[in-house]
Design a protein around this motif. Structure first.
Motif, PDB file in Angstrom:
ATOM      1  N   VAL A 165      68.378  51.241  -5.117  1.00  0.00           N
ATOM      2  CA  VAL A 165      66.778  52.501  -5.133  1.00  0.00           C
ATOM      3  C   VAL A 165      65.462  51.776  -5.560  1.00  0.00           C
ATOM      4  O   VAL A 165      66.249  50.943  -6.335  1.00  0.00           O
ATOM      5  N   ASP A 166      64.668  51.678  -4.701  1.00  0.00           N
ATOM      6  CA  ASP A 166      63.157  50.255  -5.416  1.00  0.00           C
ATOM      7  C   ASP A 166      62.707  51.617  -6.894  1.00  0.00           C
ATOM      8  O   ASP A 166      63.080  52.311  -6.879  1.00  0.00           O
ATOM      9  N   THR A 191      68.042  57.904  -4.569  1.00  0.00           N
ATOM     10  CA  THR A 191      68.537  56.716  -4.091  1.00  0.00           C
ATOM     11  C   THR A 191      67.359  56.462  -3.286  1.00  0.00           C
ATOM     12  O   THR A 191      65.801  56.597  -2.942  1.00  0.00           O
ATOM     13  N   GLY A 192      67.563  55.264  -2.609  1.00  0.00           N
ATOM     14  CA  GLY A 192      67.414  54.201  -1.475  1.00  0.00           C
ATOM     15  C   GLY A 192      67.680  54.568   0.001  1.00  0.00           C
ATOM     16  O   GLY A 192      68.235  56.390   0.092  1.00  0.00           O
ATOM     17  N   PRO A 193      67.143  54.554   1.154  1.00  0.00           N
ATOM     18  CA  PRO A 193      66.927  54.572   2.281  1.00  0.00           C
ATOM     19  C   PRO A 193      68.920  54.724   3.167  1.00  0.00           C
ATOM     20  O   PRO A 193      69.509  54.928   4.092  1.00  0.00           O
ATOM     21  N   ALA A 266      58.513  57.767   3.118  1.00  0.00           N
ATOM     22  CA  ALA A 266      60.200  57.359   2.834  1.00  0.00           C
ATOM     23  C   ALA A 266      60.961  56.591   1.663  1.00  0.00           C
ATOM     24  O   ALA A 266      59.181  55.430   1.242  1.00  0.00           O
ATOM     25  N   ALA A 267      61.611  56.917   1.717  1.00  0.00           N
ATOM     26  CA  ALA A 267      62.172  55.250   0.688  1.00  0.00           C
ATOM     27  C   ALA A 267      62.102  54.491   0.674  1.00  0.00           C
ATOM     28  O   ALA A 267      62.450  54.302   1.780  1.00  0.00           O
ATOM     29  N   ARG A 268      61.442  52.541  -0.176  1.00  0.00           N
ATOM     30  CA  ARG A 268      61.607  51.871   0.170  1.00  0.00           C
ATOM     31  C   ARG A 268      62.571  51.074   0.807  1.00  0.00           C
ATOM     32  O   ARG A 268      63.979  51.464  -0.632  1.00  0.00           O
TER      33      ARG A 268
END
Ligand SMILES: NC(=O)c1ccc[n+]([C@@H]2O[C@H](COP(=O)([O-])OP(=O)(O)OC[C@H]3O[C@@H](n4cnc5c(N)ncnc54)[C@H](OP(=O)(O)O)[C@@H]3O)[C@@H](O)[C@H]2O)c1
Length: 282
Positions: A165-166, A191-193, A266-268
């Protein structure tokens, strides 16, 4: 709303300061060595040191929200979050957001996050607990010199998958929880994508930097030896082992929708982080 950000110079804290300012909040930016000048008029650099209780009251003066990066380096770090929240200096706090870690409730007792989570829950404040996965920013931070100089990243992670995750997304979630209602009593797995092994993550960084980089899995024993050589204490070595054990059990693989649900964005991705930071590994 005025928020004290502990660890304001760190990987999440710096981004939390920016995200809060963007949302119109005032920020006391806590560091053991604060500068005198802030980049923004809404930010006041303050001295905050977990190890120096005399620094707590001035840093919390006029503050109604708190972002906690806990005291991992202190000899009694497990009790300090509870002691701060129970101290009269914290009486004015309404919202508290704790930076914890994914799987905090299943880590060995040497890991302090479970103690911090317990004390935040018992604080009587509007608390939110953030449990992020491993950060993108480790690749550009603690892992960067080894990757750049040896072209290799060595970890006892085998082929475990992680939804990296960023920290900017962790920060956006923190800023929403600190400035809006509706997040009290929530524990967010952030979490990230996408889920990637470390070998796949190194391929992403290779592609972005144009260098042939590799992941080399190592044993727990080798990892502990490397940490000892780097001067890391035994407690932190047990802690690290606990994190890798969780990872090898698959704890860090699932992707959650928390970033999108809480922030609306949206997650990076690691691709985007690697493209932005390609020079770091050259
Ligand atoms: N790295 C990851 O992938 C990851 C993933 C999930 C959760 N976490 C959790 O995130 C937390 C922070 O880890 P990080 O690696 O990202 O570190 P970091 O936030 O980048 O750096 C630590 C921060 O804490 C501050 N600090 C250190 N000692 C302090 C003290 N005695 N009093 C007050 N502030 C102090 C430092 O600021 P000054 O030096 O300016 O005082 C610095 O801003 C840890 O609890 C970790 O478990 C990390």
């Amino acid at each position: 709303m005025t928020v004290l950000v502990i660890g304001a110079t760190g990987k999440t804290g710096r981004a939390v300061v920016e995200a809060l300012v963007a949302r119109g909040a005032k920020v006391a930016a806590g560091s053991r060595t604060p500068g005198t000048e802030a980049a923004d008029a809404a930010v006041r650099p303050v001295r905050f040191d977990w190890a120096d209780r005399a620094s707590w009251a001035p840093a919390l003066d006029g503050v109604d929200g708190l972002y906690i990066v806990g005291p991992t380096g202190e000899p009694v770090g497990e009790v300090l979050v509870g002691e701060l929240l129970a101290d009269p200096v914290a009486a004015g706090l309404r919202r508290v957001v704790l930076l914890s870690v994914l799987g905090a409730d299943r880590l060995p007792p040497e890991v302090m996050m479970a103690d911090w989570e317990r004390d935040v829950r018992a604080s009587g404040k509007d608390w939110t607990i953030l449990r992020p996965n491993w950060f993108h920013q480790n690749f550009g931070g603690g892992f960067a010199a080894g990757i750049r100089e040896q072209g290799v990243l060595e970890l006892p992670a085998a082929d475990a998958a992680l939804s990296f995750v960023d920290t900017r997304d962790v920060a956006e979630v923190a800023a929403v929880a600190l400035t809006e209602d509706g997040h009290a009593g929530q524990v967010y797995d952030i979490t990230g994508p996408q889920s990637l092994t470390y070998a796949e993550a190194l391929k992403t960084i290779s592609a972005a930097s144009g260098r042939e980089l590799a992941f080399r899995p190592i044993s727990h024993e080798q990892a502990a030896e490397n940490l000892r050589t780097a001067g890391v204490g035994e407690r932190a070595i047990i802690w690290q082992r606990g994190l890798y054990d969780l990872m090898l059990e698959g704890t860090n693989a699932p992707v959650t929708d928390v970033v999108e649900r809480v922030t609306g964005g949206a997650a990076r991705s690691l691709d985007a982080y690697a493209a932005e930071n390609a020079d770091v590994w050259r």
